[in-house]
Design a protein around this motif. Structure first.
Motif, PDB file in Angstrom:
ATOM      1  N   CYS A 173       0.906  -1.590   0.026  1.00 28.57           N
ATOM      2  CA  CYS A 173      -0.275  -0.321  -0.397  1.00 28.57           C
ATOM      3  C   CYS A 173       0.743   0.681   0.172  1.00 28.57           C
ATOM      4  CB  CYS A 173      -1.278   0.266   1.448  1.00 28.57           C
ATOM      5  SG  CYS A 173      -1.856  -1.236   1.523  1.00 28.57           S
ATOM      6  N   LEU A 174       1.973   1.219   0.113  1.00 30.89           N
ATOM      7  CA  LEU A 174       3.066   2.290  -0.021  1.00 30.89           C
ATOM      8  C   LEU A 174       3.385   2.384  -1.427  1.00 30.89           C
ATOM      9  CD1 LEU A 174       6.081   1.044   2.634  1.00 30.89           C
ATOM     10  CD2 LEU A 174       4.326   2.842   3.243  1.00 30.89           C
ATOM     11  N   SER A 175       2.517   1.915  -1.877  1.00 30.45           N
ATOM     12  CA  SER A 175       2.348   2.387  -3.600  1.00 30.45           C
ATOM     13  C   SER A 175       1.482   2.848  -4.153  1.00 30.45           C
ATOM     14  CB  SER A 175       3.097   1.751  -4.400  1.00 30.45           C
ATOM     15  OG  SER A 175       2.787   0.240  -4.359  1.00 30.45           O
ATOM     16  N   ASP A 176       0.622   3.183  -3.293  1.00 27.44           N
ATOM     17  CA  ASP A 176      -0.609   3.151  -3.542  1.00 27.44           C
ATOM     18  C   ASP A 176      -1.066   4.887  -4.152  1.00 27.44           C
ATOM     19  OD1 ASP A 176      -3.940   2.247  -2.930  1.00 27.44           O
ATOM     20  OD2 ASP A 176      -3.924   4.762  -2.937  1.00 27.44           O
ATOM     21  N   ASP A 177      -2.423   5.006  -5.258  1.00 23.94           N
ATOM     22  CA  ASP A 177      -2.330   6.346  -5.653  1.00 23.94           C
ATOM     23  C   ASP A 177      -2.604   7.735  -4.732  1.00 23.94           C
ATOM     24  OD1 ASP A 177      -1.786   5.100  -7.992  1.00 23.94           O
ATOM     25  OD2 ASP A 177      -4.280   5.091  -8.369  1.00 23.94           O
ATOM     26  N   ASP A 178      -3.090   6.582  -3.590  1.00 27.41           N
ATOM     27  CA  ASP A 178      -3.510   8.630  -2.406  1.00 27.41           C
ATOM     28  C   ASP A 178      -2.428   8.933  -1.713  1.00 27.41           C
ATOM     29  OD1 ASP A 178      -4.756   9.207  -0.022  1.00 27.41           O
ATOM     30  OD2 ASP A 178      -6.558   9.325  -1.865  1.00 27.41           O
ATOM     31  N   PRO A 179      -2.424   9.673  -0.899  1.00 31.72           N
ATOM     32  CA  PRO A 179      -0.876   9.806  -0.300  1.00 31.72           C
ATOM     33  C   PRO A 179      -1.316   9.890   0.901  1.00 31.72           C
ATOM     34  CG  PRO A 179      -2.276  12.302  -1.202  1.00 31.72           C
ATOM     35  CD  PRO A 179      -2.662  10.915  -1.960  1.00 31.72           C
ATOM     36  N   ARG A 180      -3.208   9.354   1.420  1.00 31.49           N
ATOM     37  CA  ARG A 180      -4.042   9.456   2.716  1.00 31.49           C
ATOM     38  C   ARG A 180      -3.687   8.141   3.071  1.00 31.49           C
ATOM     39  NH1 ARG A 180      -9.084  12.176   1.835  1.00 31.49           N
ATOM     40  NH2 ARG A 180      -8.554  10.907  -0.948  1.00 31.49           N
ATOM     41  N   THR A 181      -3.389   7.193   1.819  1.00 29.50           N
ATOM     42  CA  THR A 181      -3.729   5.705   2.236  1.00 29.50           C
ATOM     43  C   THR A 181      -1.406   5.306   2.109  1.00 29.50           C
ATOM     44  OG1 THR A 181      -5.083   5.018   0.660  1.00 29.50           O
ATOM     45  CG2 THR A 181      -3.685   3.712   1.314  1.00 29.50           C
ATOM     46  N   ARG A 182      -1.442   6.102   1.712  1.00 24.84           N
ATOM     47  CA  ARG A 182       0.299   5.566   1.679  1.00 24.84           C
ATOM     48  C   ARG A 182       0.639   6.542   3.235  1.00 24.84           C
ATOM     49  NH1 ARG A 182       0.119   8.382  -3.676  1.00 24.84           N
ATOM     50  NH2 ARG A 182       1.672  10.316  -2.397  1.00 24.84           N
ATOM     51  N   VAL A 183      -0.128   7.030   3.758  1.00 23.01           N
ATOM     52  CA  VAL A 183       0.439   7.527   4.976  1.00 23.01           C
ATOM     53  C   VAL A 183       0.534   6.734   5.713  1.00 23.01           C
ATOM     54  CG1 VAL A 183       0.232   9.152   6.882  1.00 23.01           C
ATOM     55  CG2 VAL A 183       1.053  10.352   4.470  1.00 23.01           C
ATOM     56  N   ALA A 184      -0.847   5.611   6.152  1.00 23.55           N
ATOM     57  CA  ALA A 184      -2.228   5.336   6.898  1.00 23.55           C
ATOM     58  C   ALA A 184      -0.891   3.285   6.573  1.00 23.55           C
ATOM     59  CB  ALA A 184      -3.081   4.631   6.245  1.00 23.55           C
ATOM     60  N   ALA A 185      -0.269   3.404   5.758  1.00 22.92           N
ATOM     61  CA  ALA A 185       0.854   2.509   5.607  1.00 22.92           C
ATOM     62  C   ALA A 185       1.805   2.288   6.513  1.00 22.92           C
ATOM     63  CB  ALA A 185       0.594   1.920   3.501  1.00 22.92           C
ATOM     64  N   THR A 186       1.971   3.622   5.785  1.00 22.45           N
ATOM     65  CA  THR A 186       3.890   4.119   6.802  1.00 22.45           C
ATOM     66  C   THR A 186       3.590   3.720   8.384  1.00 22.45           C
ATOM     67  OG1 THR A 186       4.019   5.309   4.821  1.00 22.45           O
ATOM     68  CG2 THR A 186       5.309   5.448   6.631  1.00 22.45           C
ATOM     69  N   SER A 187       2.213   4.470   8.637  1.00 18.70           N
ATOM     70  CA  SER A 187       1.722   4.202  10.209  1.00 18.70           C
ATOM     71  C   SER A 187       2.674   2.523  10.158  1.00 18.70           C
ATOM     72  CB  SER A 187       0.984   4.734  10.615  1.00 18.70           C
ATOM     73  OG  SER A 187       1.169   5.962  10.045  1.00 18.70           O
ATOM     74  N   ALA A 188       1.548   1.809   9.374  1.00 16.31           N
ATOM     75  CA  ALA A 188       1.272   0.129   9.919  1.00 16.31           C
ATOM     76  C   ALA A 188       2.415  -0.359   9.625  1.00 16.31           C
ATOM     77  CB  ALA A 188      -0.265   0.068   8.697  1.00 16.31           C
ATOM     78  N   ALA A 189       2.833   0.161   9.085  1.00 17.44           N
ATOM     79  CA  ALA A 189       4.355  -0.877   8.379  1.00 17.44           C
ATOM     80  C   ALA A 189       5.362  -0.372   9.994  1.00 17.44           C
ATOM     81  CB  ALA A 189       5.606  -0.263   7.500  1.00 17.44           C
ATOM     82  N   VAL A 190       4.847   0.523  10.231  1.00 22.09           N
ATOM     83  CA  VAL A 190       6.176   1.178  11.955  1.00 22.09           C
ATOM     84  C   VAL A 190       5.759  -0.509  13.104  1.00 22.09           C
ATOM     85  CG1 VAL A 190       7.082   2.389  13.520  1.00 22.09           C
ATOM     86  CG2 VAL A 190       6.773   2.939  10.309  1.00 22.09           C
ATOM     87  N   ALA A 191       4.040  -0.604  13.105  1.00 28.87           N
ATOM     88  CA  ALA A 191       3.552  -0.274  14.199  1.00 28.87           C
ATOM     89  C   ALA A 191       3.954  -1.643  14.235  1.00 28.87           C
ATOM     90  CB  ALA A 191       2.179  -0.113  14.290  1.00 28.87           C
ATOM     91  N   LEU A 192       3.952  -2.553  13.257  1.00 27.41           N
ATOM     92  CA  LEU A 192       3.769  -3.806  12.778  1.00 27.41           C
ATOM     93  C   LEU A 192       5.838  -4.409  12.667  1.00 27.41           C
ATOM     94  CD1 LEU A 192       1.736  -4.722   9.520  1.00 27.41           C
ATOM     95  CD2 LEU A 192       1.523  -5.556  11.634  1.00 27.41           C
TER      96      LEU A 192
END
Length: 400
Positions: A173-192
């Motif tokens: 999801c880090l390559s998603d077209d929507d920046p809001r999704t990319r930000v959420a993916a970054t946060s989720a990846a770090v939490a994981l």
């Protein structure tokens, strides 16, 4: 473990809605009891109906997880959600409760981040055992007795067990077209990556976050990546001389650089330079509430500058800016500094207060086209310092 018990010993790592039948939901619980209603909520994701989606997101955040806790139903739901992340229709924005609209995919990523955080990654397995283990014999007919903490340890450990399987779906999801999704993916990846069972991928994920702090497409993505990077104490001093003044400030307020003299200089320069302050509002993707930019940085900057006269250039920029997702919170901070004593009828304004309020009055976006909720926020901000909320009355005070 939980999934093997529920599935009868052989439990393949199934993903997607087709996996719903894999589990005996009557033997799983969430925050409100048996999770027999959970499959129905998840099936609503296939309906591409905004209201149905909102209902499901609420269920995920209030029942499947609840106030930071995970439950026996959490791990099965998490692996199902991970498989659904790439559904093409999930780029449609929705909102629920007080949250800003963002794509459904971003909401689902937020849920997976909550699952990761619910594994209590700072605690060892033995610490969790001591906290959660109940030595009384479980009733075989009620293996998930909601009154007993016996299931809590198993629920946390099962979420730890499935965490590695969530990483790659999140990273895609880090390559998603929507920046809001990319930000959420970054946060989720770090939490994981903080979950002990994902430790082997921690260096990889931290490197990805650092790359995003340097090179992401928008300021907000870079700022969020930098903020997350600070959790690892990894904010490089080189960010203080970044090409973007806002990134310099994000770095300046990181715990990694809190005592660096160059950090203090960056803050002072930012809050006393009108042109640099204007950059804070230049990004069209400002509704990314995960960052709260520029509000939380402005708050810290204001705390470092005692004299409102020094803050006036920044205050004028904020007061003149078209309506922004943090405008009224920013104005509240500045109004409180401009009026350390509550204004009373008969008081006189000083020159700095008058310039600030006149700029505020001239900004039609705050008075004529602001939505009702935003207008109420402005009313409250003015009332906190004793000023009238209506344009005519405030204008009369400024004109005196």
């Amino acid at each position: 473990m939980l999934l093997q018990m529920i599935c009868g010993g052989e439990c393949p790592m199934s993903f997607g809605l087709d996996a719903l039948e894999t589990y005996d939901w009557s033997r799983l619980v969430h925050a409100y009891g048996q999770a027999t209603d959970t499959p129905g909520h998840l099936r609503r994701l296939a309906r591409h109906d905004g209201a149905a989606w909102e209902d499901t997101i609420v269920h995920l955040h209030t029942a499947v997880t609840h106030q930071g806790s995970v439950y026996p139903a959490t791990a099965p739901v998490a692996i199902i959600i991970a498989r659904l992340l790439q559904e093409p229709g999930f780029d449609r924005p929705i909102s629920y409760s007080w949250r800003e609209p963002q794509p459904l995919r971003a909401h689902l990523l937020d849920f997976l981040a909550t699952v990761a955080e619910g594994t209590e990654p700072d605690r060892s397995e033995s610490e969790l055992w001591l906290i959660y283990h109940n030595t009384r014999q479980r009733d075989p007919d009620e293996p998930w007795d909601i009154e007993s903490p016996a299931w809590a340890y198993d629920a946390v450990m099962e979420c730890r067990s499935i965490a590695p399987a969530l990483v790659d779906p999140v990273l895609r999801c880090l390559s998603d077209d929507d920046p809001r999704t990319r930000v959420a993916a970054t946060s989720a990846a770090v939490a994981l990556c903080l979950v002990p069972t994902v430790s082997s991928r921690r260096a990889e994920i931290v490197a990805i976050v650092e790359d995003r702090a340097w090179d992401a497409a928008t300021f907000h993505e870079r700022a969020e990546a930098l903020r997350i990077l600070d959790r690892f104490g990894g904010v490089s001093k080189s960010f203080l001389s970044d090409r973007h003044p806002g990134i310099q400030l994000v770095a300046a307020f990181s715990s990694s650089l809190a005592h660096d003299p160059d950090s203090a200089s960056a803050v002072w320069d930012a809050v006393t330079d009108r042109e640099r302050a204007a950059v804070w509002y230049s990004d069209s993707l400002s509704p990314l509430a995960t960052i709260g930019w520029p509000n939380h940085l402005l708050h810290q900057a204001v705390d470092r500058v005692a004299n409102f006269a020094d803050l006036l250039p920044t205050a004028v920029v904020v007061a003149a800016t078209s309506l922004h997702s943090t405008t009224f919170r920013d104005l509240e901070i500045l109004l409180e500094r401009a009026f350390p004593e509550v204004f009373s009828p008969g008081d006189s304004l000083n020159d700095e207060q008058r310039i600030f309020l006149r700029t505020l009055l001239d900004n039609s976006s705050l008075w004529e086209s602001a939505p009702p909720r935003a207008s109420r926020e402005l009313d409250v901000s003015l009332a906190l310092v004793g000023l009238p909320a209506d344009h005519a009355s405030l204008s009369a005070i400024v004109s005196c």
